[in-house]
Structure formats: C-alpha cells, structure tokens
Design a protein around this motif. Sequence first.
Motif, PDB file in Angstrom:
ATOM      1  N   UNK A  14       0.832  -1.213   0.000  1.00  0.00           N
ATOM      2  CA  UNK A  14       0.000   0.000   0.000  1.00  0.00           C
ATOM      3  C   UNK A  14       0.860   1.254   0.000  1.00  0.00           C
ATOM      4  N   UNK A  15       1.989   1.188   0.695  1.00  0.00           N
ATOM      5  CA  UNK A  15       2.908   2.328   0.730  1.00  0.00           C
ATOM      6  C   UNK A  15       3.549   2.558  -0.642  1.00  0.00           C
ATOM      7  N   UNK A  16       3.907   1.494  -1.324  1.00  0.00           N
ATOM      8  CA  UNK A  16       4.576   1.608  -2.616  1.00  0.00           C
ATOM      9  C   UNK A  16       3.611   1.778  -3.784  1.00  0.00           C
ATOM     10  N   UNK A  17       2.347   1.339  -3.600  1.00  0.00           N
ATOM     11  CA  UNK A  17       1.347   1.460  -4.662  1.00  0.00           C
ATOM     12  C   UNK A  17       0.098   2.138  -4.090  1.00  0.00           C
ATOM     13  N   UNK A  18       0.193   3.409  -3.735  1.00  0.00           N
ATOM     14  CA  UNK A  18      -0.892   4.080  -3.001  1.00  0.00           C
ATOM     15  C   UNK A  18      -2.207   4.193  -3.762  1.00  0.00           C
ATOM     16  N   UNK A  19      -2.178   4.215  -5.097  1.00  0.00           N
ATOM     17  CA  UNK A  19      -3.422   4.385  -5.845  1.00  0.00           C
ATOM     18  C   UNK A  19      -4.074   3.054  -6.202  1.00  0.00           C
ATOM     19  N   UNK A  20      -3.410   1.953  -5.896  1.00  0.00           N
ATOM     20  CA  UNK A  20      -3.949   0.623  -6.171  1.00  0.00           C
ATOM     21  C   UNK A  20      -4.620   0.087  -4.904  1.00  0.00           C
ATOM     22  N   UNK A  21      -5.744  -0.611  -5.070  1.00  0.00           N
ATOM     23  CA  UNK A  21      -6.397  -1.233  -3.925  1.00  0.00           C
ATOM     24  C   UNK A  21      -5.554  -2.405  -3.428  1.00  0.00           C
ATOM     25  N   UNK A  22      -5.309  -2.394  -2.115  1.00  0.00           N
ATOM     26  CA  UNK A  22      -4.498  -3.444  -1.488  1.00  0.00           C
ATOM     27  C   UNK A  22      -5.292  -4.049  -0.332  1.00  0.00           C
ATOM     28  N   UNK A  23      -5.241  -5.372  -0.212  1.00  0.00           N
ATOM     29  CA  UNK A  23      -5.996  -6.038   0.837  1.00  0.00           C
ATOM     30  C   UNK A  23      -5.176  -7.019   1.653  1.00  0.00           C
ATOM     31  N   UNK A  24      -5.789  -7.460   2.737  1.00  0.00           N
ATOM     32  CA  UNK A  24      -5.165  -8.417   3.656  1.00  0.00           C
ATOM     33  C   UNK A  24      -6.036  -9.666   3.707  1.00  0.00           C
TER      34      UNK A  24
END
Length: 522
Positions: free
Chosen positions: A425-435
């Motif tokens: 999420x830090x490196x790809x802020x505009x992409x949706x990231x999940x856990x």
Amino acid sequence: MNSIRQQLTHFFSTFSLNSFLLLSFGLPFLTEGLFLFLRQSFLNNSYHSFYRLLFFTLIFLYSIVFNQLQTHETFQKKFSLASVFISFIFWLLLSPIFFFRFYQLFLVWEPLPAQILSFLFLYRWKVLPAIILLYLIILYLLYRSILTPRYLKEGHPLKTGIQLSWTKTKNSVIKHVIFFLILPAAFLLTNFLLKWAFIAATQILTGSVTAMLLLLLHRVLQNMLWALFFLYLLAADKKRRITTSRTKISSTWLRLMILACLSLYFFHYEAIYHTQRATEPLTISHRGVTNRNGLQNSLAALKKTHTTSQPDFIEMDVQETVDHQLVVIHDEDLKTLAHKNLRIDETTWSELKEISLKENGYTSKISLFSDYLAAANRLNQRLLIELKVTAKTKKTIVQRLLPFKNQLTDHQLQSMDLNTANQMKKNFPIIKVGYILPFNLLGSPKNTLDFINIEAQTAHSDLIQYLRQQKQEIYVWSIDSKQQAAAFRFQRVHGLLSDDLSMLSAVPDDIRSRTASILYFD
C-alpha cells in the motif's frame, strides 16, 4: 441395547421438566439479550469496558444454576461459597464452548495486537494444534473434577472433593473416550447437522409466517440440544431426582419465561428481515480456474476462464525464486503439482521453467509473473494478485514488484502477511491493497488497507459488520455452493472468490434465500 436404554432412562430421570425448560428458555433469554445488547453497543460506538463485567456475571449465573442442579437443592439451602466459586472456575474454562460467539464479538471489536494476530495467522498450523491440545487437556482435568462442587457443598475440603471426584469418574480408557470425546462431539455434530437441515428446509417455505416459524423452531431445538448438553455435564454419578409437584407460581413463571424468550427471538428476526438486502458482489476466479477447466495459475487457464466466464477479477499467486524472479504458483513447493521435493524460494527460474505441472488432466509450465500480467492486460482482464511470502522472500518480494508499477494500475494486490500488505500500500498508493485472513475466529488486526479477504467457512456476521463500519471492502474465499454465495450476498460483501464461477450466479431475493442466509449466520 438394553444397557443404552437403561442409561438414557437414568439420564432423563436425573432432572425435572422445570430444570430443562429453565435451561432451554430462561438462560438462553438472558444470554441472547446480553449478546444483542453488546453487539448494538459496539455498532453504536457506545461500548464501555465495564460491559465485560456483565459477561462474567452471566457466566457466574450459569455456575450458580449448575451448582444448584448438581445437588437438586435451591441456592439458599446448604449454600457453599467455595462450591459456587469452583463452579464459576469450571464455567470460565467451558465458556469458549458455551459462549463462543461472545468471544468472537469481543475479538472482532477489540482485536489482539496486529503483531500477535499476524504471527498466529502465519504459523497457524503449528500454533493452533498446540493450543487445541492444551485446551483438551484442561477440559479432561475439568471432566475428572466435575463433581468437586457437589462434595464441597457436602462439607468436604477442596483436596478431598477433588480426590472423590477423580475416584467417581474413574473409568476404562474406552469409557473415557466415549464420555469425554465421542458424546460431546456427537452434541456438536448434531447441532451442526440441525442447522444444515433447517437451511435445506427453507426451500419449502411459502411465506413470511412459515419462515418465522422455521427460525423460531430452529432456535428452540438448538436451545434444547444445548440444555441436554448442560444436563449431560451434571449427570456424572447423579442419582434419580425425587419428584416434586409444581406450584401454580412456578408454572406461571415458566410460561412467562418461554414467552419472553420466543418474543426476543421474534423481534430479532423481524428486524433482520426488514434490513436485509442482497447485493451483487464482484465475481473472482480463484487461482484463475473455474470448474476444473485447467491447471491453476496457468496462462492457458487464464485465457480460457476469461473467454468462457468473463469474471470481474482473476485471483492468482506470485512467489519469488532464489534468483529473485517472480513466478505464478500457489504452493511453496512442487510436491503436489510436480511430485518434486523443491521449494520455490530455493530454486532458480532456469530450473523451474523446465518442470511440467499436472492437475485436472492438464499439463503446463510455470509462468513468469511478467508474462502472466502482460497476457491479462492484453485481454483487459483485471487481476487480484496475491504475494505469497516466506521467511526467505519477505524482505525482497515487494521490491521485485516495483518495476511493474505502471502495468498494475487496473489490478488489485493482497497478501496473507500484514507487513507485506502494508508495504504494498505504501509503494502502490493508488492501487487497492488487501489483507487475507486465513480464518476468522480471532477477528482482523487493525489496519488501513482497502479490503479484507475473509475465509468463507469461519466467516461470521459480526466480523462483516465490523469491517463494513471500518469502511473496508469485504471479499470472501472460497465459495463452494450457490447457497453459500447467496448467504454472503445478503451480508452485502463486495467480492466472492470461487473455483467454480457457476456457484456465483445470482439467486432471487425471496423469503427462502433470506431465511437461509439468517440461518447460515445465526
């Protein structure tokens, strides 16, 4: 056969109808009322830590009832503080079984520290068996000491009471297995089968009245089953009950108790019916396949699934080789798909690309992530990309993803490792990231990620409500039936993953589907 009949006859002679109704309606009324109060307090952000005391008070009440029924005496007669205290300790130890959903509720809204949860999730196959084994040992000690409160009430010292209980519960190994493992497991299995029988019965519903009657009947039978389990715990070395006549006052209280319990259930279900609405979540192909149409995570399966099913997303898995290449494969080793004892993080790409994988009658080579991503982009097929980390790749795998930043714009990222998900999420802020949650019994660690991917078999409505209130999207993996998919639609989740996309086809928003959904999460 006669021996079993005699034991059943003796068991049912050890308690009165009043006691059975108290356990079937009185205690469940208080339990359900407190649970709904705590849940609403969390949802309204009005929960206070003092409320935990109410939970312990409920356990204490169960211990008093247990203490009373164990000797067929009223609470005032031969009162023993030591006996009640030991009963309370017993019920604290039993509470993860009898009050399991309370613990789920607390762990959802007051989760354990993220580091602890992440550790438990990553090493679950080592930690959880040890915890379960320890708890079984504790339960066995409790089982052998179950008569201690009774002997304390008779005036025996604690040490003597424990010794007498161990003597009375001494049995052969076979009987210990039957009484300690098989019979309790039979109660739990019956409860599980009862639930699924009622879910199946929703297909014959004709209207809201029959639906409500079905829900109420399910809860009543469920309560009666747990009441029998409660009484089973009391049955060790218990003599026949001396029959006493019921007074007019006790009969009146019993009727009021039953009416109050059924009314609480009725209004609870009525509220759910009025707020429940089905949504149409994203369809996601798990590992790029549907209905065994190819080898998981292969380029051929990607193209075939895209062409035949047009899912919103195709979920796939990425790992890092020993020479820092990203490859598309789920398992950490090749034992299942290639019958080779090779780990991905210990093998070079030049070695891996020569190996053929076999599954579902298909054969394919391992793909580079760069090739898989390029193919998906040409097809305009969005990907749900899981980074699978190991101890050897945890520090480097996110960095290997950075060169693909511009090609990942329309895709989503996820990981079962919280630190890795946060790094993405830090490196790809505009992409949706999940856990990804491997199971949901301990809640979800606090985080600011875009979505949480929860495991379907252990999912529960409290976790879903919590995540929705945190403004996080909810994906569910892996759906294996249309009924299961329908249940999650009524929970308004955002995405469903399945190995068979036909399971995700829409179902009508009717009384049958709504009732089945309520039973599924009840």
